[in-house]
Design an enzyme around this catalytic site. Structure first.
Site, PDB file in Angstrom:
ATOM      1  N   LYS A 174     -17.808 -60.132 -22.581  1.00 59.52           N
ATOM      2  CA  LYS A 174     -16.700 -61.011 -22.959  1.00 59.52           C
ATOM      3  C   LYS A 174     -15.390 -60.543 -22.331  1.00 59.52           C
ATOM      4  CE  LYS A 174     -14.987 -58.196 -26.431  1.00 59.52           C
ATOM      5  NZ  LYS A 174     -13.616 -57.808 -26.801  1.00 59.52           N
ATOM      6  N   ASP A 196     -16.406 -63.429 -30.605  1.00 61.59           N
ATOM      7  CA  ASP A 196     -15.725 -62.366 -29.873  1.00 61.59           C
ATOM      8  C   ASP A 196     -15.324 -62.837 -28.474  1.00 61.59           C
ATOM      9  OD1 ASP A 196     -14.643 -59.847 -29.790  1.00 61.59           O
ATOM     10  OD2 ASP A 196     -16.509 -58.811 -29.347  1.00 61.59           O
TER      11      ASP A 196
END
Length: 334
Positions: A197, A250
């Site tokens: 991410k 996230d």
């Protein structure tokens, strides 16, 4: 039922995320030892109850906190260790410590990166290099930015450990009025997703810096979660819901938030900053810069289709023009 938690917790690292974790833990009754590298920082925290460098508005109860610049002391005083230093500096922090110092300790990684010297996520490094049993290794992930913890805005964490009892015990230490915590047994997927991410957030920032709008960002992120799923399923194929907050949540907060240093770093690169000048001006570590090179190397084995990660790698390490590389990327997304 959760295991009885230990009450001796050591936090290793002096940055914003370490400070946020200290703030959470101080809401409870654990005995906390905090390792920070510089003696002058230790002295300041002891005297004023603030970290002078990060999240400076956070007040810390030094009556419940032992602050030290002695890493052996911090490790010796703990049953549970939380690593919260940038992955690029992990070896310079703990690399010279006798691995026996980690015997019988539960070690949680709050690091969202890969150990560059070994191309290993932190959990694998702890297991393969320091001989920490997998059942004693945990991961702390978001979606959660330190800055919002400092403001006591409602935030959510995921604590993962193959021994779910240990995950739940530590989760209970973190829960407070403004922190909710869920547990998982997916240490590999949680940690690799947290690494990826950051890479996607760099891509998101680059695109924003180039002038791409919200419509394209939505396409980028919807493709990114599929890319993350392909990779974590290849590396550790278990049943997981990639739409859970530990993965998708996230990713979203890191790709979109004003507090995301990886997005900020990417935005500067998209606007024409060199990698070095962006790093110097930020004066903070963007984990995605180091992570994308490691993921590129790891993926040589797995051969997962990862156009977003490859685009970021080409821009940061092959010095391809961001405008040219992102234009090529737009034709690979759907």
């Amino acid at each position: 039922m959760a295991e009885k938690t230990t009450e001796n917790i050591s936090i290793i690292g002096g940055g914003s995320w370490a400070t946020a974790l200290i703030k959470m833990l101080l809401q409870r009754d654990a005995a906390i030892t905090w390792y920070v590298r510089k003696q002058e920082t230790v002295d300041y925290i002891r005297k004023y109850g603030h970290n002078p460098n990060y999240l400076t508005d956070v007040t810390l109860d030094t009556n419940k906190l032992t602050v030290t610049c002695s890493l052996p002391e911090a490790l010796a005083n703990s049953d549970t260790i939380v690593l919260a230093v940038p992955s690029a500096f992990l070896l310079s922090t703990i690399g010279d410590i006798d691995k026996a110092s980690f015997n019988d300790k539960i070690v949680f990684s709050a690091i969202k990166g890969i150990v560059p010297e070994h191309n290993l996520i932190v959990g694998e490094y702890l297991n393969k290099i320091l001989d920490v049993p997998l059942g004693n290794i945990g991961v702390i992930t978001g979606p959660c930015h330190a800055e919002e913890v400092a403001l006591e805005k409602l935030s959510y964490l995921t604590v993962a450990c193959q021994d779910v009892g240990k995950a739940e015990a530590f989760a209970e230490e973190l829960r407070c009025r403004f922190i909710k915590v869920t547990v998982s047994d997916d240490i590999y997927g949680s940690e690799y997703s947290a690494v990826l991410k950051n890479v996607v957030a760099v891509a998101s920032g680059i695109c924003h810096g180039l002038g791409y709008g919200d419509n394209f960002q939505a396409v980028l992120i919807s493709n990114a979660i599929q890319e993350i799923k392909r990779f974590v399923d290849a590396v550790h194929p278990i049943t997981r819901d990639i739409n859970d907050s530990a993965y998708l949540g996230d990713l979203l907060v890191t790709a979109y938030s004003q507090f995301s240093r990886n997005r900020t770093f990417g935005n500067m690169v998209g606007k024409g900053y060199s990698v070095k000048s962006a790093q110097v001006e930020m004066n903070m570590v963007a984990e995605g810069y180091y992570a994308v090179k490691c993921i590129h190397e790891i993926n040589k084995k797995h051969q997962v289709h990862m156009p977003i990660c490859e685009a970021v790698h080409n821009i940061l390490y092959q010095k391809i023009s961001p405008r040219v590389e992102i234009k090529l990327l737009t034709d690979k997304l759907s």
